[in-house]
Structure formats: structure tokens, C-alpha cells
Design a protein around this motif. Structure first.
Motif, mmCIF file in Angstrom:
data_model
loop_
_atom_site.group_PDB
_atom_site.id
_atom_site.type_symbol
_atom_site.label_atom_id
_atom_site.label_comp_id
_atom_site.label_asym_id
_atom_site.label_seq_id
_atom_site.Cartn_x
_atom_site.Cartn_y
_atom_site.Cartn_z
ATOM 1 N N PRO A 74 0.848 -1.203 0.000
ATOM 2 C CA PRO A 74 0.000 0.000 0.000
ATOM 3 C C PRO A 74 0.881 1.249 0.000
ATOM 4 C CG PRO A 74 -0.183 -1.199 2.075
ATOM 5 C CD PRO A 74 0.683 -2.009 1.176
ATOM 6 N N GLY A 75 0.389 2.282 -0.650
ATOM 7 C CA GLY A 75 1.162 3.508 -0.789
ATOM 8 C C GLY A 75 1.217 4.335 0.481
ATOM 9 N N PRO A 76 2.120 5.306 0.515
ATOM 10 C CA PRO A 76 2.271 6.133 1.712
ATOM 11 C C PRO A 76 1.040 6.980 2.018
ATOM 12 C CG PRO A 76 3.639 6.958 -0.074
ATOM 13 C CD PRO A 76 3.077 5.652 -0.530
ATOM 14 N N TRP A 77 0.285 7.370 0.998
ATOM 15 C CA TRP A 77 -0.930 8.149 1.254
ATOM 16 C C TRP A 77 -1.956 7.306 1.993
ATOM 17 C CZ3 TRP A 77 -1.474 13.258 0.468
ATOM 18 C CH2 TRP A 77 -0.517 13.887 -0.317
ATOM 19 N N ARG A 78 -2.133 6.068 1.567
ATOM 20 C CA ARG A 78 -3.116 5.190 2.201
ATOM 21 C C ARG A 78 -2.686 4.849 3.623
ATOM 22 N NH1 ARG A 78 -6.922 2.854 -0.150
ATOM 23 N NH2 ARG A 78 -5.966 2.796 -2.217
ATOM 24 N N VAL A 79 -1.420 4.536 3.815
ATOM 25 C CA VAL A 79 -0.925 4.190 5.146
ATOM 26 C C VAL A 79 -0.982 5.398 6.073
ATOM 27 C CG1 VAL A 79 1.105 3.403 6.430
ATOM 28 C CG2 VAL A 79 0.503 2.312 4.272
ATOM 29 N N ALA A 97 3.021 9.396 -7.317
ATOM 30 C CA ALA A 97 4.454 9.708 -7.332
ATOM 31 C C ALA A 97 5.318 8.453 -7.217
ATOM 32 C CB ALA A 97 4.821 10.707 -6.241
ATOM 33 N N ARG A 98 4.764 7.281 -7.562
ATOM 34 C CA ARG A 98 5.517 6.025 -7.555
ATOM 35 C C ARG A 98 5.253 5.265 -8.859
ATOM 36 N NH1 ARG A 98 3.385 2.761 -2.896
ATOM 37 N NH2 ARG A 98 4.943 1.307 -3.614
ATOM 38 N N PRO A 99 5.695 5.806 -10.007
ATOM 39 C CA PRO A 99 5.370 5.148 -11.284
ATOM 40 C C PRO A 99 6.027 3.769 -11.432
ATOM 41 C CG PRO A 99 6.901 6.959 -11.637
ATOM 42 C CD PRO A 99 6.462 7.027 -10.202
ATOM 43 N N ALA A 100 7.194 3.573 -10.867
ATOM 44 C CA ALA A 100 7.841 2.256 -10.966
ATOM 45 C C ALA A 100 7.046 1.198 -10.199
ATOM 46 C CB ALA A 100 9.264 2.330 -10.443
ATOM 47 N N ALA A 101 6.484 1.580 -9.056
ATOM 48 C CA ALA A 101 5.666 0.639 -8.286
ATOM 49 C C ALA A 101 4.388 0.304 -9.042
ATOM 50 C CB ALA A 101 5.335 1.228 -6.914
ATOM 51 N N PHE A 102 3.803 1.290 -9.724
ATOM 52 C CA PHE A 102 2.617 1.016 -10.537
ATOM 53 C C PHE A 102 2.949 0.036 -11.656
ATOM 54 C CE2 PHE A 102 0.162 1.803 -14.374
ATOM 55 C CZ PHE A 102 -1.121 1.566 -13.918
ATOM 56 N N ASP A 103 4.073 0.250 -12.330
ATOM 57 C CA ASP A 103 4.458 -0.645 -13.428
ATOM 58 C C ASP A 103 4.659 -2.073 -12.939
ATOM 59 O OD1 ASP A 103 4.313 1.394 -15.292
ATOM 60 O OD2 ASP A 103 6.462 1.872 -15.159
ATOM 61 N N ARG A 104 5.334 -2.236 -11.785
ATOM 62 C CA ARG A 104 5.543 -3.580 -11.238
ATOM 63 C C ARG A 104 4.220 -4.250 -10.880
ATOM 64 N NH1 ARG A 104 9.654 -1.128 -8.364
ATOM 65 N NH2 ARG A 104 8.385 -1.125 -6.493
ATOM 66 N N ALA A 105 3.333 -3.494 -10.226
ATOM 67 C CA ALA A 105 2.039 -4.057 -9.822
ATOM 68 C C ALA A 105 1.199 -4.402 -11.048
ATOM 69 C CB ALA A 105 1.300 -3.080 -8.914
ATOM 70 N N ALA A 106 1.160 -3.518 -12.041
ATOM 71 C CA ALA A 106 0.380 -3.778 -13.248
ATOM 72 C C ALA A 106 0.932 -4.990 -13.994
ATOM 73 C CB ALA A 106 0.387 -2.540 -14.146
ATOM 74 N N ASP A 107 2.245 -5.084 -14.100
ATOM 75 C CA ASP A 107 2.847 -6.240 -14.776
ATOM 76 C C ASP A 107 2.526 -7.543 -14.055
ATOM 77 O OD1 ASP A 107 3.901 -4.592 -16.714
ATOM 78 O OD2 ASP A 107 5.916 -4.522 -15.826
ATOM 79 N N THR A 108 2.559 -7.517 -12.741
ATOM 80 C CA THR A 108 2.268 -8.724 -11.972
ATOM 81 C C THR A 108 0.820 -9.149 -12.138
ATOM 82 O OG1 THR A 108 3.948 -8.107 -10.348
ATOM 83 C CG2 THR A 108 2.336 -9.752 -9.675
ATOM 84 N N ILE A 109 -0.100 -8.199 -12.076
ATOM 85 C CA ILE A 109 -1.518 -8.530 -12.230
ATOM 86 C C ILE A 109 -1.801 -8.999 -13.659
ATOM 87 C CG2 ILE A 109 -3.861 -7.590 -12.166
ATOM 88 C CD1 ILE A 109 -2.849 -5.792 -9.847
ATOM 89 N N GLU A 110 -1.174 -8.362 -14.640
ATOM 90 C CA GLU A 110 -1.326 -8.818 -16.019
ATOM 91 C C GLU A 110 -0.773 -10.231 -16.201
ATOM 92 O OE1 GLU A 110 0.626 -5.773 -18.245
ATOM 93 O OE2 GLU A 110 -1.125 -4.468 -18.254
ATOM 94 N N ALA A 111 0.321 -10.546 -15.531
ATOM 95 C CA ALA A 111 0.892 -11.892 -15.619
ATOM 96 C C ALA A 111 -0.038 -12.920 -14.982
ATOM 97 C CB ALA A 111 2.264 -11.927 -14.953
ATOM 98 N N TRP A 112 -0.658 -12.575 -13.859
ATOM 99 C CA TRP A 112 -1.643 -13.476 -13.245
ATOM 100 C C TRP A 112 -2.792 -13.707 -14.204
ATOM 101 C CZ3 TRP A 112 -2.553 -16.170 -8.654
ATOM 102 C CH2 TRP A 112 -1.509 -16.139 -7.722
ATOM 103 N N ALA A 113 -3.259 -12.651 -14.862
ATOM 104 C CA ALA A 113 -4.363 -12.796 -15.814
ATOM 105 C C ALA A 113 -3.955 -13.668 -16.989
ATOM 106 C CB ALA A 113 -4.825 -11.430 -16.299
ATOM 107 N N ALA A 114 -2.740 -13.481 -17.488
ATOM 108 C CA ALA A 114 -2.277 -14.289 -18.611
ATOM 109 C C ALA A 114 -2.138 -15.761 -18.226
ATOM 110 C CB ALA A 114 -0.940 -13.758 -19.110
ATOM 111 N N GLU A 115 -1.749 -16.024 -16.986
ATOM 112 C CA GLU A 115 -1.566 -17.404 -16.554
ATOM 113 C C GLU A 115 -2.884 -18.104 -16.269
ATOM 114 O OE1 GLU A 115 0.108 -19.832 -12.724
ATOM 115 O OE2 GLU A 115 1.211 -18.045 -13.317
#
Length: 190
Positions: free
Chosen positions: A34-39, A162-180
Motif C-alpha cells: 500500500p502507498g504512503p498516502w493510504r498508510v 508519485a511512484r510510477p515504478a511501483a505502478f508498473d511492477r504491480a500492473a505487470d504482476t496482475i497482467e501476468a496473473w491474468a495471462a496465466e
């Protein structure tokens, strides 16, 4: 006391050589922290709840029990809302994809998922009505009868502002779960 919903599954972090690191595929997990804003908002809500609980103790010692019970009930509502806020996000398992909101939870079985993709579009800034240009991870269902579905993740929500790299990692992981797990679904970058 460890709070498992507050941190991402450790198997997702630092495992770049394995595309989908997981031990138990049937366990629901959030593939990002979870991001710093949510925490920060959750921590402030829990701090407010501690003051309200302290007030309930003082009221219980000096006033009728009914008023103390009412203040104690308010503190419990604030605590439940803060914990639910920390639990919000996208969760995945072998059974499907789950979007947990503050008041509702929606689960899409993988059989109903046509695709999960990242698109460039106007997104809401921290969930407020103001929109800015950003990226969103969207879910396209096979039935397509649900109308406009809100994005799963955006680059400007409370987890990824303000965390675009974290978004990319999370999106890639969720897309990989969907592909699998989704029959015929493939991740698409757009």
C-alpha cells in the motif's frame, strides 16, 4: 503484532527471475505494497480512534454508561474504517481477481476475464473528482454487460501517487496473473 494486509506478499518482492512467485495460489494476496498516502491516512484515523477511546474511558468514569457506549461505538467505527482503508486494493488468487473498496468487494473469476491491460487515460487524482492524465490498469470482462467498470489501479491513486515504478511492477504482476489463469487472456500494453 504483524498485520498481513498492510504489506505485500514477500514472495513478490525481489524475485525478478521468476515471473509469478507464489507459494499458495489459492490464497488471496495483494501483489504490491500500500502507498504512503493510504498508510498515512490509516495511521491518522487510528490515532484519532485512540483519542476517541480515551474520551470514552473518561466519559465512562464521569457520565452515564449510555454516552460512554456511544463514544466507544464511534471509536470502533473509525477503527473498522481505517482497517478497511488499509485493505483496499486489488487482490489476486488462482480463483480470480478481487477489487476491494471501502464499502464493497467485487470478485471476477478468471473465466470471466477477457483481458487486463494498461491504458493511457484521464484518471482521478487520489479518488477525488479532479482528473489528470495518467495510466490505468483496466479489467475487460467477457460478458461486457456490466457497463463502465472503474480501473483496478491508476498512477494517481493512494497507492501509486508519485511512484510510477511501483505502478508498473504491480500492473505487470496482475497482467501476468491474468495471462496465466484466464483462458485466452493476454496482457496488452496500450
Amino acid at each position: 503484532m504483524p498485520l498481513p494486509f498492510l504489506t505485500a506478499d514477500r514472495a513478490f518482492e525481489g524475485a525478478d527471475d521468476v515471473p509469478l512467485p507464489h507459494d499458495d495460489r489459492d490464497r488471496w494476496r495483494r501483489p504490491y505494497r500500500p502507498g504512503p498516502w493510504r498508510v498515512g491516512v490509516g495511521a491518522l484515523a487510528l490515532l484519532l480512534a485512540s483519542f476517541v477511546l480515551f474520551a470514552a474511558v473518561i466519559i465512562a468514569a464521569t457520565a452515564p454508561p449510555a454516552s460512554a457506549a456511544a463514544v466507544f461505538g464511534i471509536a470502533l467505527i473509525v477503527i473498522v474504517a481505517a482497517l478497511r482503508l488499509l485493505r483496499m486494493g486489488v487482490w489476486v488468487s488462482a480463483r480470480g481477481l478481487r477489487r476491494v473498496g471501502l464499502l464493497s468487494t467485487r470478485t471476477a473469476p478468471w473465466e470471466q476475464v477477457a483481458s487486463v491491460r494498461t491504458v493511457q487515460q484521464p484518471v482521478r487524482w487520489l479518488g477525488l473528482p479532479r482528473t489528470v492524465q495518467g495510466q490505468a490498469l483496466v479489467l475487460v470482462r467477457r460478458d461486457r454487460s456490466t457497463g463502465e467498470v472503474p480501473p483496478l489501479l491508476t498512477t494517481h491513486n493512494a497507492d501509486f501517487l508519485a511512484r510510477p515504478a511501483a505502478f508498473d511492477r504491480a500492473a505487470d504482476t496482475i497482467e501476468a496473473w491474468a495471462a496465466e489463469h484466464s483462458p485466452g487472456a493476454a496482457p496488452v500494453r496500450g
